[in-house]
Design an enzyme around this catalytic site. Sequence first.
Site, mmCIF file in Angstrom:
data_model
loop_
_atom_site.group_PDB
_atom_site.id
_atom_site.type_symbol
_atom_site.label_atom_id
_atom_site.label_comp_id
_atom_site.label_asym_id
_atom_site.label_seq_id
_atom_site.Cartn_x
_atom_site.Cartn_y
_atom_site.Cartn_z
ATOM 1 N N PRO A 1 0.786 -1.240 0.000
ATOM 2 C CA PRO A 1 0.000 0.000 0.000
ATOM 3 C C PRO A 1 0.819 1.293 0.000
ATOM 4 O O PRO A 1 0.842 2.047 0.977
ATOM 5 C CB PRO A 1 -0.836 -0.135 1.281
ATOM 6 C CG PRO A 1 0.026 -0.931 2.201
ATOM 7 C CD PRO A 1 0.768 -1.901 1.329
ATOM 8 N N CYS A 2 1.450 1.571 -1.140
ATOM 9 C CA CYS A 2 2.209 2.818 -1.252
ATOM 10 C C CYS A 2 1.294 4.042 -1.204
ATOM 11 O O CYS A 2 1.754 5.155 -0.936
ATOM 12 C CB CYS A 2 3.055 2.820 -2.517
ATOM 13 S SG CYS A 2 2.191 2.374 -4.023
#
Length: 295
Positions: free
Chosen positions: A262-263
């Site tokens: 989850p950047c």
Amino acid sequence: MLNVVQLEQHGRPIRLSEAADDYEVVRRTLAFITDHWRRQPSVEEMAGHVGLSPGHLHHLFRRWAGLTPKDFLQAITLDAARALLRDEASVLDTAYEVGYSGPGRLHDLFVTHEALSPGEFKTGAAGVTMRYGFHPSPFGLAIVVATDRGLAGLGFCEPGGEPSALADMQGRWPKATFVEDAAATAPLAHRVFDPAAWTGEQPLRVCLIGTDFEVRVWETLLRIPMGKATTYSTIANHIGRPTAARAVGAAVGKNPISFVVPCHRVLGRSGALTGYHWGLTRKQAMLGWEAGHTG
């Protein structure tokens, strides 16, 4: 086919293809919100911009994100982003303390991971077969790339952007063999985008393909829970490179497995959204969608 797989939301099953159709309206609404969020536009204004009635827009957002348009607007404001960063350092500390430092149950998607060896990566993934397919998702059309070790790539595009999305993935691993196989990647797409499938009994296998430094950054991203966020400098501290915030930012930008790794949960120190490879509008959409699943 994936587009007939049904997700359960608010007591009513919806199809991934329906969620993808909803996203197009969400995207257009977000473009309007991005320009006007400071004055908190009314639902009537938002609906008028996308050519819908306020009631239709209200129901569409409830179906897609579990939030009303006004709640969604509030969820993607700077104040909300700052709230996500509250205690952001302790979020990663806790992840380490409870044993998330290894390939185990890492976050909402119940991910297990392994990395391609440095030697395999340096050859450009020569000899690795990557199967890919395009599938509808809550965030537009998704390209899903898999090896026999698990999910290796996940990106997004607008309709007609499939060749560019594929070229983006091929450019990351130029010596790999890419084979179009939507039947093979459809179960992965379903697993990723259906919250009902996020169970520890069926962990999502992920294959991280990058440099040692990049993999360390991506492993740290996996420890950010839904409904929380962190910053580049905090990640740098946690991997023992406190002066490498800029290099961390570059590694975050190269993350090949969007959403799963989850950047989008990495923000600027002030809470401001920063660059996102698949577009800031999509980053806003992901944060708002997650707000509806954690509220």
